[in-house]
Design an enzyme around this catalytic site. Sequence first.
Site, PDB file in Angstrom:
ATOM      1  N   ARG A 103      44.663  -9.488 -28.650  1.00 37.45           N
ATOM      2  CA  ARG A 103      45.648 -10.376 -29.292  1.00 37.45           C
ATOM      3  C   ARG A 103      45.991  -9.923 -30.712  1.00 37.45           C
ATOM      4  O   ARG A 103      46.353 -10.740 -31.557  1.00 37.45           O
ATOM      5  CB  ARG A 103      45.159 -11.834 -29.312  1.00 37.45           C
ATOM      6  CG  ARG A 103      44.824 -12.432 -27.971  1.00 37.45           C
ATOM      7  CD  ARG A 103      46.038 -12.517 -27.040  1.00 37.45           C
ATOM      8  NE  ARG A 103      45.643 -13.136 -25.786  1.00 37.45           N
ATOM      9  CZ  ARG A 103      45.209 -12.456 -24.733  1.00 37.45           C
ATOM     10  NH1 ARG A 103      45.121 -11.144 -24.790  1.00 37.45           N
ATOM     11  NH2 ARG A 103      44.863 -13.079 -23.629  1.00 37.45           N
ATOM     12  N   SER A 128      47.419 -21.217 -24.218  1.00 41.52           N
ATOM     13  CA  SER A 128      46.055 -21.103 -24.733  1.00 41.52           C
ATOM     14  C   SER A 128      46.086 -21.155 -26.264  1.00 41.52           C
ATOM     15  O   SER A 128      46.693 -20.297 -26.899  1.00 41.52           O
ATOM     16  CB  SER A 128      45.425 -19.782 -24.275  1.00 41.52           C
ATOM     17  OG  SER A 128      45.349 -19.740 -22.865  1.00 41.52           O
ATOM     18  N   GLU A 153      44.719 -18.651 -31.371  1.00 44.25           N
ATOM     19  CA  GLU A 153      45.587 -17.563 -30.936  1.00 44.25           C
ATOM     20  C   GLU A 153      47.005 -17.845 -31.441  1.00 44.25           C
ATOM     21  O   GLU A 153      47.801 -16.930 -31.649  1.00 44.25           O
ATOM     22  CB  GLU A 153      45.548 -17.477 -29.408  1.00 44.25           C
ATOM     23  CG  GLU A 153      46.445 -16.446 -28.789  1.00 44.25           C
ATOM     24  CD  GLU A 153      46.305 -16.387 -27.287  1.00 44.25           C
ATOM     25  OE1 GLU A 153      47.309 -16.045 -26.629  1.00 44.25           O
ATOM     26  OE2 GLU A 153      45.215 -16.666 -26.748  1.00 44.25           O
TER      27      GLU A 153
END
Length: 334
Positions: free
Chosen positions: A160, A234, A330
């Site tokens: 990420r 998420s 995230e």
Amino acid sequence: MKDLKDYSLLKHNTFGIDAKCRRFIEYTSVEEARQAAAMLTDEDRPLLILGGGSNLLLTDDYKGTVLHSGINYLKQIDEERVKCGSGYDWDRFIDYCVTHQLYGAENLSIIPGEVGASAVQNIGAYGVEAKDLIEEIEAVEIATGNIRVFRNEECEYSYRQSKFKKEWRDRYLITSVTYRLSKNYAPKLDYGNIRSALAAKGIENPTATELRKTIIEIRNAKLPDPKELGNAGSFFMNPIVSKAKYDELAAQYANMPHYTIDTDHEKIPAGWMIEQCGWKGKSLGNAGVYEKQALVLVNLGGASGSDIVRLCEAVQKDVKEKFGIEIYPEVNVR
């Protein structure tokens, strides 16, 4: 090109936060991206380069300028390479690949957002990451208006992360991404519950179309539709811990899920830890933890960005106290 003042970002973030920005610029070509870069002054800062808003949490009105790509095309360059404008819908790209027997992207089906964001965020799911597919990125340097082309290895991709999220942040307007797929189909089925979902349908060796359909069904079953319940998918990254830390926790939690990264590191699902802390289905005011997937924070209706942040911090605190592990968003909190 769009150039608007006091613009509402309600339709540009999937959390459904009704925040405004002082200025909104949308460019629809490389030349317009260069013009947009030339138009910017110190008064436009801070800058926010926005994709589909599916990975964004706005905590207040944005005091600077938001830049958005409206470059919307897909072009197959050769047998295995596809080039997309940065504003092209990500799942339309996946659908094209599967339909045209270009393989490797199936597990990334139905992730919301736009192509440009894939190169920034290194999106991933079910054992596949965008970095596995990206060949090169074309971008306009904001400071000079020059066109730059970056190879995959220059972007320093990791979980990420990329240089576009770190030292290159707010320095480039991505205009296109070129992906290299494969004509050889080698499905990845061992992550999450893919095999069990296929087995439930009596499928042992799925076609790419069957795999894509199954991935979509799995995601739809556990992730809420942002049009019905505001969310950014998420919310937390899955933490990667040392083998020693994993062994310590595994001795306490025999059924703890995990994914081996290498000989020294393990990935532990943040959603599982959040659920063990009792947060699944719980809420703080109008912000909640989704009842079907604890990794997802949701806007139950009327929540502000600050409400979501307060819930995030409460969840982080409990996970840290119970497991001794820090979990981080995230989502881009601005």
